[in-house]
Structures are given as C-alpha cells and as structure tokens.
Design a protein around this motif. Sequence first.
Motif, short mmCIF file in Angstrom:
data_model
loop_
_atom_site.label_atom_id
_atom_site.label_comp_id
_atom_site.label_asym_id
_atom_site.label_seq_id
_atom_site.Cartn_x
_atom_site.Cartn_y
_atom_site.Cartn_z
N ALA A 28 -16.80 31.19 -36.84
CA ALA A 28 -16.80 30.25 -37.96
C ALA A 28 -15.76 29.41 -37.70
O ALA A 28 -14.86 29.74 -37.07
N ASP A 35 -14.51 27.34 -43.22
CA ASP A 35 -15.61 27.78 -44.43
C ASP A 35 -16.91 27.27 -44.58
O ASP A 35 -17.62 27.55 -45.53
N GLY A 136 -12.69 38.24 -35.76
CA GLY A 136 -13.20 36.83 -36.04
C GLY A 136 -14.41 36.71 -35.41
O GLY A 136 -14.86 35.60 -35.16
N MET A 137 -15.20 37.45 -35.08
CA MET A 137 -16.68 37.43 -34.51
C MET A 137 -17.55 37.56 -35.46
O MET A 137 -18.60 37.80 -35.22
N GLY A 138 -17.34 37.53 -36.92
CA GLY A 138 -18.08 37.61 -38.25
C GLY A 138 -18.86 38.97 -38.22
O GLY A 138 -19.97 39.07 -38.56
N SER A 140 -18.29 41.60 -40.32
CA SER A 140 -18.61 41.85 -41.75
C SER A 140 -19.93 41.01 -42.06
O SER A 140 -20.96 41.76 -42.66
N HIS A 175 -18.28 33.90 -48.83
CA HIS A 175 -18.15 32.42 -48.08
C HIS A 175 -19.33 32.44 -47.15
O HIS A 175 -19.88 33.37 -46.43
N ASP A 177 -20.19 30.67 -44.33
CA ASP A 177 -20.04 30.01 -42.87
C ASP A 177 -20.69 30.74 -41.88
O ASP A 177 -21.09 30.60 -40.76
N ASN A 178 -20.32 32.37 -41.75
CA ASN A 178 -20.85 33.29 -40.69
C ASN A 178 -22.22 33.50 -41.06
O ASN A 178 -22.96 33.97 -40.10
N THR A 228 -9.95 39.90 -41.98
CA THR A 228 -10.20 38.52 -42.64
C THR A 228 -9.34 38.12 -44.07
O THR A 228 -8.96 37.25 -44.37
N ARG A 232 -6.82 35.30 -45.06
CA ARG A 232 -7.42 34.46 -46.30
C ARG A 232 -6.37 34.27 -47.28
O ARG A 232 -5.91 33.36 -47.96
N ARG A 291 -2.12 30.18 -40.33
CA ARG A 291 -2.13 31.71 -39.77
C ARG A 291 -1.57 31.97 -38.54
O ARG A 291 -1.71 33.18 -37.88
N GLY A 316 -13.05 32.10 -36.18
CA GLY A 316 -13.27 32.84 -37.58
C GLY A 316 -11.71 32.71 -38.10
O GLY A 316 -11.03 31.84 -37.81
N GLY A 318 -9.70 34.66 -36.77
CA GLY A 318 -8.91 35.58 -35.84
C GLY A 318 -9.06 36.89 -35.71
O GLY A 318 -9.55 37.54 -36.69
N1 LIG Z 1 -14.06 30.73 -42.93
C1 LIG Z 1 -13.66 32.29 -42.84
C2 LIG Z 1 -14.43 32.75 -41.62
C3 LIG Z 1 -13.96 34.10 -41.45
O1 LIG Z 1 -14.55 34.44 -40.35
P1 LIG Z 1 -14.55 36.24 -39.69
O2 LIG Z 1 -15.34 36.06 -38.61
O3 LIG Z 1 -13.14 36.21 -39.43
O4 LIG Z 1 -14.86 36.87 -40.67
C4 LIG Z 1 -11.90 32.07 -42.73
O5 LIG Z 1 -11.65 31.52 -41.79
O6 LIG Z 1 -11.48 33.02 -43.52
#
Ligand SMILES: N[C@@H](CCOP(=O)(O)O)C(=O)O
Length: 362
Positions: A28, A35, A136-138, A140, A175, A177-178, A228, A232, A291, A316, A318
């Motif tokens: 993402a 997002d 950071g590869m989505g 979840s 959110h 995006d993923n 994540t 955030r 971040r 994502g 990270g």
């Molecule tokens: N837009 C979100 C994406 C989170 O992706 P993830 O792969 O780390 O779960 C963010 O940047 O918080």
Amino acid sequence: MTDRLHGAADGCRPVCRQVTVDVPATSANLGSGFDCAGLALDFCDHLTFTLPQVDPDGSGVDRADRVDRAERVDLAERAGREARTLVTVKGEGQGRLPVDGRNLVASTFRRACAAFGLEVDDLFLEADNRIPQARGMGSSASALVGAVAAADAFCHSGRIDRHRVFELAASYEGHPDNVAPAVYGGLTISWPLAGADREGPGGYGTVGYPVDEGVEAAILVPDFRVPTSQARQILPDGLSMSDAVFNMARVGLLPAALGPSATEVGATGSGDRREGLLYTATQDRVHQPFRRSLMPASWTLVERLRGQGLAAAISGAGPSVIVLHRGRREEIAHLAGPELAGGHWDLLDLPIRTGGVEVTRG
Ligand SMILES: N[C@@H](CCOP(=O)(O)O)C(=O)O
Ligand SMILES: Nc1ncnc2c1ncn2[C@@H]1O[C@H](COP(=O)(O)OP(=O)(O)O)[C@@H](O)[C@H]1O
C-alpha cells in the motif's frame, strides 16, 4: 456498521463443506498514495476452511455425502457443546499466531459468516502462510480478505461477489488500500465515501488500473516487525497545504507511471522518462517522514536506492521497502548488498498479480 448485512438470509446453510483460498500480499501507499494506493503482489497465503458440521440426520450441508459415517457420529455426540476452532499454521507465523478462535482469519471468518446469516459450528482452518506479518506487505488485509472470501463462498452459490467481499473486508480493516488489490488484483486507488454517499453496508469505493507487464516489485524485507497500528499512531493530526498539494500531484501520476499506456503520455515518451515518472510518482511528504524514527534502517535503504534514481518507498506502514522497476533487479540487489549480506534482510522479486483472491469449493 452492524454485523448482520442487509438482505442476508436468516439461518442459511453452507453450500459446500470445504473452501480453499489463495490470497495475495499487497503493497500500500507506493510513496505518494497514503491510505488510497495499493498493488497486488504474486505471493499468496493458501488457506483451507473446513466445516465438518452436519446435523445428525445428515442434512446440515448440501453435500452431506462427503462427510463420512464416523465423523457424523462424532459430530452428533458433540451436539449442544461450544463450537470448536482448530487452526494449523505452517510457514509465516508458525508457532506465533494463535491456533484457536483468536486467530484473525478464523475469527473474521466466523464474523463474516454471521454477517451473511450463517452460524458456524466447528471450524477447521489450515493456513499455509507465505506473507510476512507486520512487515508492510498487507498480511492483515490478506487475512481479512481470505476469511471474507471463504465466508462468501460458503454462504452463496456461484462465483464470489468481489464487491461484497471488498466492502465487508474494508469495513473490518478500517482503510481500503490493501484490501482492494487483495480482492481485485493489479493497481487500485480506493477512497472512503463521503458521509452523504454512504448507503447500506460498507463505505468505500475503489477503481482498478492495468499495470505494465514490464513492471516488477523488489521487496526488501527485514527481520524486525512494526505493527501497522504503531505506525499509524505516530502520524500527525494535520498537514501543511504545500505538503498535501505535493502528494496530490504525485498520486495522480501513479496509474500513468505504472500503466501500459505510460509511453503514450506525451511528457513521458522514452523509457528513461518513464522511469523518471515512476520516481516522481513515488515521492511523498505525507507519511514516510513521520515514520522514519520507527524504522531508521529501512529509511537509510530507501534513500540509498532513490539516490540512484530508483522508485523506492516504504511498503505499506513498513518496515519493508518496495522498489518498483523495469528490469533493474541486479542493480537493486547490489545497492542493498550491505543489508542482504548482514543476514537480517531478504529480497523478494515479485511480479505484479493481475487477479485478486482466488477461491475453490471442495
Ligand atoms: N495506508 C496504511 C497501509 C498499511 O499497510 P500494511 O501493509 O503495513 O498493513 C498505512 O500506511 O498505515
Ligand atoms: N495469516 C494470518 N493469520 C492470522 N493472523 C494474521 C495473519 N496475517 C496477519 N495477521 C495478524 O495481523 C497482524 C499484522 O498486521 P499489521 O500490523 O497490520 O501488519 P501488516 O503490515 O503485515 O498487515 C499479525 O501480527 C497478526 O496478528
């Protein structure tokens, strides 16, 4: 949102006994698209859901003939007691992820089935995981999409309804995006609907864009994790107008920079200029700067790669690093040499996945 979906049948029956799901990893943000932008990667978790429940008279599933006699007796004996969830995890998360009802895939599956009007008794889940978690590869979002797609396949006949899966999984993730690329594949840009547009379940929109076959993703994955939720929390409440405008201009470039039609865009004619467009489209002032302190090693790598004109960004939230490129794999491996030699980072060379989650009934 309420968990029971409008229009869900009361007390529906599962249409089969077993469903297998291949659900892809995603990346993402892609720099500028915080997002909203997401890309599906050809790297999947493989999940097998089995519902051994059947009424003592064998009428609990449409294909009760597939449940052998011994199992029917066993299930009859267990009638009236609490439903069991048995999970086996192989690969990523083995020995770390819960193997009972607290497992995210299992709990989401039950939640989605309930939303579709199916009360699940026992659940057996076999998870063969490849997607690294909290990197950071989505993972979840993939877990949620896999679970909701399986629930959709158990609760409705015919092909899964990708829109229904997207809406429900995105509402669980919070959110989109993923979730969108995991459901549909390719490059997606998603958005939360404005309050007045919200109708019925869900509250997100998404559009998909084709990705040039020549584009690949190199993902550098460290052995440390950043949840994540933590990444955030560190974001600021507001942004400057100039930083917002900086990113808005660049996220608008992403479909052209990644798409097969990029060469037709007047300002980006040659191959070199196309690489330049990818580089510009992945610039960001909205999330990565805030971040950095959570993942300094990742940021050092991003800066080194970008210093050579590569479209590198935090994947994502990270701490993995994604590099979008056309045929520059060796250069990337060379530039990441110190990290790879240290043994704490891996390099995954992944094609972009054009299709999303795949479901097979058994
Ligand atoms: N837009 C979100 C994406 C989170 O992706 P993830 O792969 O780390 O779960 C963010 O940047 O918080
Ligand atoms: N395949 C999976 N099975 C069960 N739980 C999972 C799975 N993948 C992810 N999770 C849960 O999600 C958490 C990671 O989510 P998150 O912090 O959002 O990171 P990511 O960037 O990988 O999505 C894991 O610690 C775990 O609790």
